[in-house]
Each structure stands twice: as structure tokens, then as C-alpha cells.
Design a protein around this motif. Structure first.
Motif, PDB file in Angstrom:
ATOM      1  N   VAL A  12       2.272 -42.193 -19.515  1.00 35.21           N
ATOM      2  CA  VAL A  12       1.158 -42.126 -19.950  1.00 35.21           C
ATOM      3  C   VAL A  12       0.899 -42.778 -21.264  1.00 35.21           C
ATOM      4  O   VAL A  12       1.633 -42.593 -21.885  1.00 35.21           O
ATOM      5  N   PRO A  27      -1.720 -44.248 -16.190  1.00 40.96           N
ATOM      6  CA  PRO A  27      -2.826 -43.373 -16.673  1.00 40.96           C
ATOM      7  C   PRO A  27      -3.201 -43.121 -18.069  1.00 40.96           C
ATOM      8  O   PRO A  27      -2.166 -43.436 -18.820  1.00 40.96           O
ATOM      9  N   THR A  28      -4.264 -43.130 -18.540  1.00 44.79           N
ATOM     10  CA  THR A  28      -4.689 -43.239 -19.994  1.00 44.79           C
ATOM     11  C   THR A  28      -5.409 -41.955 -20.572  1.00 44.79           C
ATOM     12  O   THR A  28      -6.399 -41.599 -19.609  1.00 44.79           O
ATOM     13  N   ILE A  29      -5.251 -41.787 -21.629  1.00 45.10           N
ATOM     14  CA  ILE A  29      -6.102 -40.813 -22.215  1.00 45.10           C
ATOM     15  C   ILE A  29      -6.663 -41.380 -23.590  1.00 45.10           C
ATOM     16  O   ILE A  29      -5.911 -42.381 -24.362  1.00 45.10           O
ATOM     17  N   ARG A  62     -12.403 -45.523 -17.791  1.00 43.08           N
ATOM     18  CA  ARG A  62     -11.218 -45.966 -17.518  1.00 43.08           C
ATOM     19  C   ARG A  62     -10.441 -44.773 -17.739  1.00 43.08           C
ATOM     20  O   ARG A  62      -9.022 -44.789 -17.080  1.00 43.08           O
ATOM     21  N   ALA A  64      -8.074 -41.246 -17.603  1.00 45.99           N
ATOM     22  CA  ALA A  64      -8.082 -40.253 -16.668  1.00 45.99           C
ATOM     23  C   ALA A  64      -8.618 -38.899 -17.657  1.00 45.99           C
ATOM     24  O   ALA A  64      -8.956 -37.884 -16.602  1.00 45.99           O
ATOM     25  N   ARG A  65      -8.297 -38.911 -18.513  1.00 47.90           N
ATOM     26  CA  ARG A  65      -8.687 -37.649 -19.587  1.00 47.90           C
ATOM     27  C   ARG A  65      -9.110 -38.043 -20.992  1.00 47.90           C
ATOM     28  O   ARG A  65      -8.705 -39.053 -21.489  1.00 47.90           O
ATOM     29  N   ARG A  87     -13.097 -33.589 -17.381  1.00 48.08           N
ATOM     30  CA  ARG A  87     -12.218 -34.671 -17.798  1.00 48.08           C
ATOM     31  C   ARG A  87     -12.112 -34.772 -19.379  1.00 48.08           C
ATOM     32  O   ARG A  87     -11.298 -35.230 -19.955  1.00 48.08           O
ATOM     33  N   VAL A 294      -1.769 -35.246 -17.116  1.00 45.08           N
ATOM     34  CA  VAL A 294      -2.077 -36.483 -16.533  1.00 45.08           C
ATOM     35  C   VAL A 294      -1.126 -37.267 -16.004  1.00 45.08           C
ATOM     36  O   VAL A 294      -0.869 -38.010 -14.970  1.00 45.08           O
ATOM     37  N   LEU A 297      -0.800 -36.506 -12.078  1.00 42.12           N
ATOM     38  CA  LEU A 297      -2.034 -37.078 -11.358  1.00 42.12           C
ATOM     39  C   LEU A 297      -1.507 -37.926 -10.435  1.00 42.12           C
ATOM     40  O   LEU A 297      -0.728 -38.957 -10.893  1.00 42.12           O
TER      41      LEU A 297
END
Length: 297
Positions: A12, A27-29, A62, A64-65, A87, A294, A297
Motif C-alpha cells: 500500500v 493500491p493508494t491512499i 486514483r 483506493a481510499r 471511500r 486497502v 482490496l
């Protein structure tokens, strides 16, 4: 960054700002703070507004959260960015551990260092237009006209030379002897500066969180602040709230805390208790929870 993420087999990626690799491959926050360029376009150039709009759209679309630093910021992003509210999660900030009531000796040392009056009310923050400092100076004049007091107003924090309106208003109202502007305060002096103030005043028109308010409360200062954006959710019932666009209402809030000793002490106790409800341990735990969600996911 994309190469490093791939080389280290990262699960992440959390970007603490909207300027980031928008296709990182994992996956990005992203953390978002406020929407001042969109909500107050008159304070920002067209180029800056366009840049903010494009980059935040890329970051949020872009990710994910999305982590917002307050419920108010969460609501703003959902409303203006049209992102699915599921989100976006609000994770509050906290005051640093060294923000706590200072000793009388330390307070006196900081007062002498900065040549402050024995009694003062305090604002800490920048001088950007949305901080509403011109109205604060005008409210302070009303306080002085209606209340016999030896208090001075101290305005401390980062000073942007592009905005000279506050200094001009101080001169126009002939308040140079009762308003002191500290353009540079060492971080190690801030806790004593907060602790020595009889009232902390925060008239901002908009805050993503309003960390100086929480710092002041952690130092046991009685607080009067704006009733806009995130500030009511941060202070709860531990501060006197006012409409930041009504100068008389702001002045009345200051007078109420300076005149009424019982009320003043009540808000000092409440502020310290309220600040204790926010901690970086809680912020970290809530952030880690989002990482784990995340990653699955």
C-alpha cells in the motif's frame, strides 16, 4: 517512487499530499486537508486554482481510499469532488505531546523574550486572508472601547508578506501600542505563549482542522473561536463560538471570557479535557486500520 514501490514489493502506498505519482502501480491512499482554493477562489490565482483542481482530482480519483483530517473536510470533498463517500474516512489530528500547561517561570521567560505585556489574548496562525485577522483587529478595538483592560492582542505565526492588510488596519485604528505581531516564534516557545494567554482567539473563516486551537486547549487556555467548518467539531462544548463575519459577536466573545472569571475558569478546564480526547496514537491506529483494509482490496 513507482520504481521504488515495485522494487520493495510495497502493498500500500500512502501519499500525505495530493502531489504524488498518480499511477503508482499499487493500491493508494491519499490524505486531503482542505478546499480553500475552491471555497475561497478570490484568495488564489486562476493558475493556482486550476493546478489545485486538476491535481486533487487526479489524486482522489486514483486513490483506493481518501483520508480527510476532519468530518468537515470529508463533507467538503464528497460534495465538491463527487467522490463516493464510502471511500473517504475522517481521521483527526492531535496536538504534539509538548503542548501542555507551562510553568510560571517558563511563561515569564517567554514574555520577556518577546517583550509581551503582562496580560494578553493570543492568535496563532498565518496571516492569509481566510484567517480573518482584519476583523479580529476591528473586534479588538471594540473590546478596548467597551472594557477597561490592560490586555494586549498578540498575533503570532508565519507571516506572508503578500498580505499587508492586517498591519494597515492596526495603523488605521491607531492600535500599534495594543497589538503586537510576532512574525517568528520558536516552536519551543509556543506552549508557554499559549499558557500565558488569558484568551486564545481564532476567527478563521475556514479550517480543514485548526490545529492551533487544539494546541491552545492542550495548554489549558480558554478559547473563543469561529463557528465555521471543522472548528465546532474540534472544540465541542469547550470553547465560546462566534460568527467570524460579525465583528460585534467576536468582540462579545472576547469580553465574556475577560470579564467573567467563573466562565473563564470553566472554559480553561473544559479545553484541557477536550484536548485530551485527541491523540496521535488514535490517529495512527485509525490510519493503520485503513492500510489493512486497502491491502485486502
Amino acid at each position: 517512487i513507482r520504481r521504488l514501490l515495485r522494487a520493495n514489493e510495497v502493498d500500500v502506498y500512502h501519499s500525505p499530499y495530493y502531489l504524488m505519482p498518480y499511477w503508482p502501480g499499487v493500491p493508494t491512499i491519499v490524505t486531503v486537508y482542505d478546499l480553500i482554493p475552491q471555497l475561497f477562489p478570490e484568495y488564489v490565482s486562476f493558475r493556482a486554482r486550476l493546478f489545485f483542481k486538476v491535481t486533487t482530482h487526479l489524486a482522489v480519483s486514483r486513490a483506493a481510499r481518501v483520508i480527510a483530517i476532519s468530518e468537515a473536510t470529508r463533507r467538503d470533498y464528497v460534495a465538491l469532488s463527487h467522490v463516493d463517500r464510502s471511500r473517504v474516512t475522517a481521521v483527526p489530528l492531535a496536538a504534539a505531546p509538548h503542548f501542555q500547561p507551562a510553568t510560571d517561570t517558563k511563561i515569564e521567560k517567554v514574555k520577556q523574550k518577546h517583550k509581551l505585556a503582562a496580560e494578553y489574548i493570543l492568535y496563532v496562525g498565518s496571516n492569509k486572508p481566510h484567517k480573518n485577522l482584519v476583523r479580529l483587529v476591528q473586534a479588538w478595538q471594540e473590546v478596548l472601547e467597551q472594557l477597561e483592560s490592560s490586555h494586549h492582542l498578540v498575533i503570532a505565526g508565519y507571516w506572508d508578506p503578500r498580505y499587508s492588510e492586517v498591519c494597515e488596519e492596526v495603523r488605521r485604528l491607531d492600535l500599534e501600542s495594543r497589538v503586537h505581531i510576532l512574525r517568528s516564534v520558536a516552536d519551543e516557545d509556543l506552549a508557554a505563549l499559549y499558557s500565558g494567554a488569558d484568551v486564545f482567539i481564532f476567527p478563521s473563516l475556514y479550517e480543514g482542522f485548526g490545529l492551533p486551537v487544539l494546541e491552545a486547549m492542550a495548554c489549558g487556555c480558554a478559547v473563543a473561536c469561529s463557528n465555521r467548518s471543522s472548528l465546532p467539531e474540534i472544540v465541542g462544548d469547550a470553547a465560546v463560538l462566534f460568527d467570524p463575519q460579525k465583528i460585534e459577536e467576536m468582540a462579545q466573545s472576547i469580553r465574556a471570557l475577560l470579564q467573567d472569571h467563573v466562565r473563564h475558569q470553566k472554559y480553561r478546564r473544559r479545553s484541557h479535557q477536550r484536548a485530551a480526547a485527541f491523540s496521535w496514537d488514535h490517529t495512527a491506529a485509525e490510519t493503520l486500520k485503513i492500510y489493512r483494509e486497502v491491502a485486502q482490496l
